[in-house]
Design an enzyme around this catalytic site. Sequence first.
Site, mmCIF file in Angstrom:
data_model
loop_
_atom_site.group_PDB
_atom_site.id
_atom_site.type_symbol
_atom_site.label_atom_id
_atom_site.label_comp_id
_atom_site.label_asym_id
_atom_site.label_seq_id
_atom_site.Cartn_x
_atom_site.Cartn_y
_atom_site.Cartn_z
ATOM 1 N N ASP A 55 0.841 -1.204 0.000
ATOM 2 C CA ASP A 55 0.000 0.000 0.000
ATOM 3 C C ASP A 55 0.880 1.259 0.000
ATOM 4 O O ASP A 55 0.372 2.379 -0.097
ATOM 5 C CB ASP A 55 -1.015 -0.015 1.150
ATOM 6 N N SER A 56 2.192 1.065 0.037
ATOM 7 C CA SER A 56 3.110 2.192 -0.164
ATOM 8 C C SER A 56 2.966 2.747 -1.579
ATOM 9 O O SER A 56 3.496 3.808 -1.893
ATOM 10 C CB SER A 56 4.560 1.749 0.087
ATOM 11 N N LYS A 122 -1.047 -9.782 2.335
ATOM 12 C CA LYS A 122 -0.417 -9.321 3.577
ATOM 13 C C LYS A 122 -1.396 -8.394 4.271
ATOM 14 O O LYS A 122 -2.067 -7.603 3.598
ATOM 15 C CB LYS A 122 0.883 -8.571 3.251
ATOM 16 N N GLU A 124 -1.916 -5.868 7.936
ATOM 17 C CA GLU A 124 -1.284 -5.260 9.107
ATOM 18 C C GLU A 124 -2.059 -5.600 10.378
ATOM 19 O O GLU A 124 -3.296 -5.634 10.350
ATOM 20 C CB GLU A 124 -1.269 -3.735 8.961
ATOM 21 N N GLU A 189 8.205 -4.357 10.775
ATOM 22 C CA GLU A 189 8.587 -3.013 10.310
ATOM 23 C C GLU A 189 9.021 -2.155 11.489
ATOM 24 O O GLU A 189 8.269 -1.996 12.469
ATOM 25 C CB GLU A 189 7.408 -2.355 9.565
HETATM 26 O O1 KIV Z 1 3.424 -1.192 1.622
HETATM 27 C C1 KIV Z 1 4.608 -1.535 1.785
HETATM 28 O O2 KIV Z 1 5.497 -1.177 1.029
HETATM 29 C C2 KIV Z 1 4.917 -2.383 2.938
HETATM 30 C C3 KIV Z 1 6.361 -2.634 3.236
HETATM 31 C C4 KIV Z 1 6.891 -1.479 3.981
HETATM 32 C C5 KIV Z 1 6.562 -3.897 3.950
HETATM 33 O O3 KIV Z 1 4.036 -2.812 3.613
#
Ligand code: KIV
Length: 291
Positions: A55-56, A122, A124, A189
């Site tokens: 989500d980055s 993934k 959180e 993280e």
């Molecule tokens: O969204 C992302 O890039 C991440 C990484 C920082 C693990 O979750």
Amino acid sequence: MVIADGAVDLGVKKDRAYLLAKKQRHEPVVMLTAYDYPTAVAEEQAGIDIVLVGDSVGTNMLGYASEAEVTMDDIVHHTRAVRRGVQNAYLLADMPYHSFETPRVALRNARILLEAGADGVKLEGGVDQVGIVRALVAEGIEVCGHIGFTPQTLGSKGRIQGKTLEQAKLLVESAISLQAAGAFMLVLELVTEDISRLISERLTIPTIGIGSGRFCDGQVLVVTDVLGISRVTFKLARRYQEYKNLTLQAIEAYRQDVESHRFPSEENVFATKSEELALVESWLREGGTSS
Ligand code: KIV
């Protein structure tokens, strides 16, 4: 076999068994984010184990103010693009904020991401997300946990995790309970190196660190930090290229070439044969109307 853009398919599918075997052999797992097709092709070619559509993407590619703005549509769109460039790497897609609030919602959205091409998802959260992880795993979905600094909910608050007994206990408990719930991997993280080491030693599943030190089973970085596209350089990352400068230099050179008539040049143009051109010119001299 040669695949898109000359990438070579060496035929080793990097599935969860492959990733687990790497941990068991103490070989670091290499994970990197990608959001588009050309970057995915490069990562596949470079032998990256796990390509993460994180989500980055929101703050790095879409100009959002935070990860919390990223939608399912965003992740689906970018997962599809990355899938077209990835053959053997494991393709992990992030579940956006609010996309896994109940087991039913989580299941529907996880299936959408798998249909878009992800091998696993993934999400959180620690002990609070164990029920969601269990529900997804029960339906055969491969889930990677993500604890420590969790941008969707922590924003810019309390970045480094694990500095106190209280924080460390919560991290260890979260890690153990996510593994027990069936998570096949865990991202840590911004966890202190000491607590990451203790967690990595206790878990049988691979831990992947970002800003979490040298003792995780693998490492992940955000590709825009690696390429030098990001505005800032974070202590946790390493820049391997200055792409932002290279991009600016190229765009400025193009503007200058157009403005000074250096582009296009002879090598960039297409001609009409002289006999045909003579006919066109004569037709124009005669008024240029269709008969
Ligand atoms: O969204 C992302 O890039 C991440 C990484 C920082 C693990 O979750």
